[in-house]
Design a protein around this motif. Structure first.
Motif, PDB file in Angstrom:
ATOM      1  N   GLN A 118       0.834  -1.197   0.000  1.00 12.65           N
ATOM      2  CA  GLN A 118       0.000   0.000   0.000  1.00 12.65           C
ATOM      3  C   GLN A 118       0.872   1.251   0.000  1.00 12.65           C
ATOM      4  N   GLY A 119       0.577   2.164  -0.926  1.00 11.87           N
ATOM      5  CA  GLY A 119       1.282   3.436  -0.924  1.00 11.87           C
ATOM      6  C   GLY A 119       2.623   3.399  -1.630  1.00 11.87           C
ATOM      7  N   ASP A 120       3.109   2.194  -1.929  1.00 10.20           N
ATOM      8  CA  ASP A 120       4.359   2.117  -2.677  1.00 10.20           C
ATOM      9  C   ASP A 120       4.070   2.393  -4.145  1.00 10.20           C
ATOM     10  N   ALA A 121       5.072   2.916  -4.832  1.00  9.12           N
ATOM     11  CA  ALA A 121       4.892   3.207  -6.244  1.00  9.12           C
ATOM     12  C   ALA A 121       5.344   2.006  -7.056  1.00  9.12           C
ATOM     13  N   PHE A 122       4.656   1.784  -8.150  1.00  4.70           N
ATOM     14  CA  PHE A 122       5.138   0.786  -9.097  1.00  4.70           C
ATOM     15  C   PHE A 122       6.253   1.407  -9.918  1.00  4.70           C
ATOM     16  N   THR A 123       7.166   0.598 -10.364  1.00  7.25           N
ATOM     17  CA  THR A 123       8.224   1.081 -11.238  1.00  7.25           C
ATOM     18  C   THR A 123       8.167   0.319 -12.542  1.00  7.25           C
ATOM     19  N   PHE A 124       7.893   1.024 -13.613  1.00  6.69           N
ATOM     20  CA  PHE A 124       7.861   0.372 -14.921  1.00  6.69           C
ATOM     21  C   PHE A 124       8.858   0.977 -15.897  1.00  6.69           C
ATOM     22  N   TRP A 125       9.329   2.188 -15.574  1.00 11.81           N
ATOM     23  CA  TRP A 125      10.097   2.947 -16.550  1.00 11.81           C
ATOM     24  C   TRP A 125      11.333   3.545 -15.919  1.00 11.81           C
ATOM     25  N   GLN A 126      12.339   3.787 -16.753  1.00  8.45           N
ATOM     26  CA  GLN A 126      13.524   4.458 -16.227  1.00  8.45           C
ATOM     27  C   GLN A 126      14.211   5.286 -17.306  1.00  8.45           C
ATOM     28  N   ILE A 127      14.979   6.269 -16.828  1.00  3.14           N
ATOM     29  CA  ILE A 127      15.798   7.097 -17.714  1.00  3.14           C
ATOM     30  C   ILE A 127      17.245   6.832 -17.323  1.00  3.14           C
ATOM     31  N   ASN A 128      18.051   6.418 -18.284  1.00  5.22           N
ATOM     32  CA  ASN A 128      19.452   6.060 -18.017  1.00  5.22           C
ATOM     33  C   ASN A 128      19.590   5.162 -16.782  1.00  5.22           C
ATOM     34  N   GLY A 129      18.725   4.181 -16.705  1.00  2.00           N
ATOM     35  CA  GLY A 129      18.843   3.209 -15.635  1.00  2.00           C
ATOM     36  C   GLY A 129      18.328   3.671 -14.281  1.00  2.00           C
ATOM     37  N   GLN A 130      17.782   4.884 -14.226  1.00  2.00           N
ATOM     38  CA  GLN A 130      17.265   5.382 -12.950  1.00  2.00           C
ATOM     39  C   GLN A 130      15.767   5.605 -13.043  1.00  2.00           C
ATOM     40  N   ALA A 131      15.055   5.089 -12.068  1.00  2.00           N
ATOM     41  CA  ALA A 131      13.609   5.305 -12.026  1.00  2.00           C
ATOM     42  C   ALA A 131      13.302   6.335 -10.958  1.00  2.00           C
ATOM     43  N   TRP A 132      12.430   7.248 -11.269  1.00  2.00           N
ATOM     44  CA  TRP A 132      11.987   8.252 -10.294  1.00  2.00           C
ATOM     45  C   TRP A 132      10.967   7.601  -9.381  1.00  2.00           C
ATOM     46  N   ASP A 133      11.083   7.883  -8.088  1.00  2.00           N
ATOM     47  CA  ASP A 133      10.114   7.370  -7.132  1.00  2.00           C
ATOM     48  C   ASP A 133       9.273   8.544  -6.649  1.00  2.00           C
TER      49      ASP A 133
END
Ligand code: C2O
Ligand code: CU
Ligand code: CU
Length: 456
Positions: free
Chosen positions: A341-356
């Motif tokens: 709950q409340g955690d973000a999903f990560t599907f995408w990244q820019i230069n190997g870094q995903a924004w949270d």
């Protein structure tokens, strides 16, 4: 870094001494304490709207309407908006496409602290460029924009432009069911693909409206895509229309052509030569009708095509001495197993870094650092099967090349990067600060496709 989170917070500590200024407004980051007047009093608040006849949709509105009230300013002048939050949650306003100081950019924990329910914030800045822009929150974006917190911001040319008539067409696609109730603004399996689409298309809040236009006149149509995820394939069969500006920036006018792909956040200014009285045109998204343009008799003399719009004062990047930086936009492809709950999903990244989006310190780790007034080329590589409208805050860039299509260079704040496309954009890093660089498909941005670029 000009404004770190720490500095924002220490700015807040200073506020304790200052307290809450008169009128409920609070100021930090060195804002003058005495802006006695403002041009607009803008309130964000819940209000029911009628998107589907006979139903109520519990929208969130700017100025009592969704899309929000149209704000206008004259190029070179100040825009002063006293903003008050009557929503049940924190928010901010970002001024999409406007080149302004970082502390007015509306990014939480980077520009300012979120404006809490019941609080006010004065946005005050000069508008250097004329054109069609828009405004929206930069907090809980899928829901806040999805509920209607989006509005046009028109900056009029310094001198009259030669257009005697104009209309703003705010395109929005709503996540509602047949009863007008909201459905999910972002569904993980869609966020991992092209973004969660809405189902009901409106122009200025109305589904498939009929817009009356004066016969024989040339009308400026400011078409603004302020929807969360949908790219409109704008076409106007049989219409005599020319593109005068893209994303707020003038181009040498050219025919609209068959279809213009208008991604989320993007705008085009069309000049339409309205057909004789009694005739109608259909403004469409692909094969779907968005609006009927209906020509109405007028006593005015026949209109002519206005001269091209004057260029905005944007620094010209020198490609010879520019440094090239590479940015890869990729699918990150994991549903983190511990996503609770409340955690973000990560599907995408820019230069190997995903924004949270839940981590308030992401902007402390910029993905690139540019030297103030340095010249740069960004090579944007899309390694995915979905298109991404790539947007940069704070600075306007020039699109210079693509491996997919012929580019006639233009200035913009958002570039629709196609599937597997590599494109090059260039800019002069003339605005110090920490600037968001993200995909404007809102559920891509909220599942990783965002980064900060600092200019020092
Ligand atoms: Cu419309 Cu971060 O922007
Ligand atoms: Cu923006
Ligand atoms: Cu995207």
């Amino acid at each position: 870094m000009t404004f770190t989170r720490r500095k924002v917070l220490s700015g807040l500590a200073g506020l304790a001494a200052l307290g809450v200024a008169g009128g409920g407004a609070r100021y930090w980051l060195g804002r003058p304490a005495d802006p006695v007047t403002h041009d607009y009093e803008l309130i964000a608040a819940p209000a029911d709207i009628e998107l589907i006849a006979g139903t109520k949709t519990p929208a969130w509105c700017y100025g009592g309407q969704a899309p929000g009230v149209e704000l206008r300013a004259r190029q070179g002048e100040w825009l002063r908006v006293r903003f008050t939050n009557h929503l049940p949650e924190p928010t901010t306003i970002h001024w999409h496409g406007i080149r302004l100081p970082l502390n007015m950019d509306g990014v939480p924990y980077v520009s300012q602290l979120p404006v809490l329910p019941g609080e006010s914030f004065d946005y005050l800045f000069q508008v250097p460029d004329a054109g069609s822009f828009w405004y929206h929150p930069h907090t809980s974006s899928a829901e806040q924009l999805g509920r209607g917190l989006v509005g046009p911001l028109i900056v009029e040319e310094r001198e009259p432009s030669g257009f005697r008539h104009e209309r703003t067409l705010s395109l929005k696609n709503w996540h509602v069911d047949k009863q007008g109730h909201f459905t999910d603004f972002s569904v993980p399996r869609e966020a991992a693909r092209g973004g969660t689409p809405g189902v009901l298309s409106t122009i200025n809040g109305e589904h498939a409206p009929t817009l009356e236009l004066p016969a024989g006149q040339v009308v400026r149509l400011r078409i603004i895509n302020l929807t969360n995820t949908v790219t409109y394939r704008v076409n106007l069969p049989g219409g005599n229309a020319r593109i005068y500006a893209i994303d707020g920036n003038p181009i040498a006018p050219r025919p609209l052509g068959k279809t213009y792909w208008l991604g989320p956040g993007m705008r085009i200014d069309l000049a339409l030569k309205v057909p004789p009285a009694g005739e109608q045109l259909s403004l469409r998204n692909g094969p779907l009708r968005l609006a009927t343009l209906s020509s109405i008799a007028t006593t005015e003399d026949e209109g002519n095509w206005p001269a091209p719009l004057p260029a905005n004062p944007i620094a010209e990047p020198d490609l010879q001495r520019a440094e090239t930086l590479r940015f890869n936009f990729e699918w990150a492809g994991t549903l983190s197993s511990d996503a609770g709950q409340g955690d973000a999903f990560t599907f995408w990244q820019i230069n190997g870094q995903a924004w949270d989006i839940n981590d308030k310190t992401c902007a402390d780790r910029p993905i690139a650092t540019l030297k103030k007034n340095g010249h740069y080329i960004f090579e944007l590589r899309n390694l995915s099967q979905y298109q991404h409208p790539i947007h940069l805050h704070g600075m306007t860039f020039k699109v210079i090349s693509s491996n997919r299509k012929r580019i006639d260079p233009w200035y913009t704040d958002t570039y629709l990067l196609g599937k597997n496309e590599t494109a090059r954009i260039a800019l002069v890093a003339d605005n110090p600060g920490v600037w968001m660089f993200h995909c404007h498909v809102i559920d891509h941005m909220e599942t990783g496709l965002m980064a900060a670029i600092e200019v020092v």
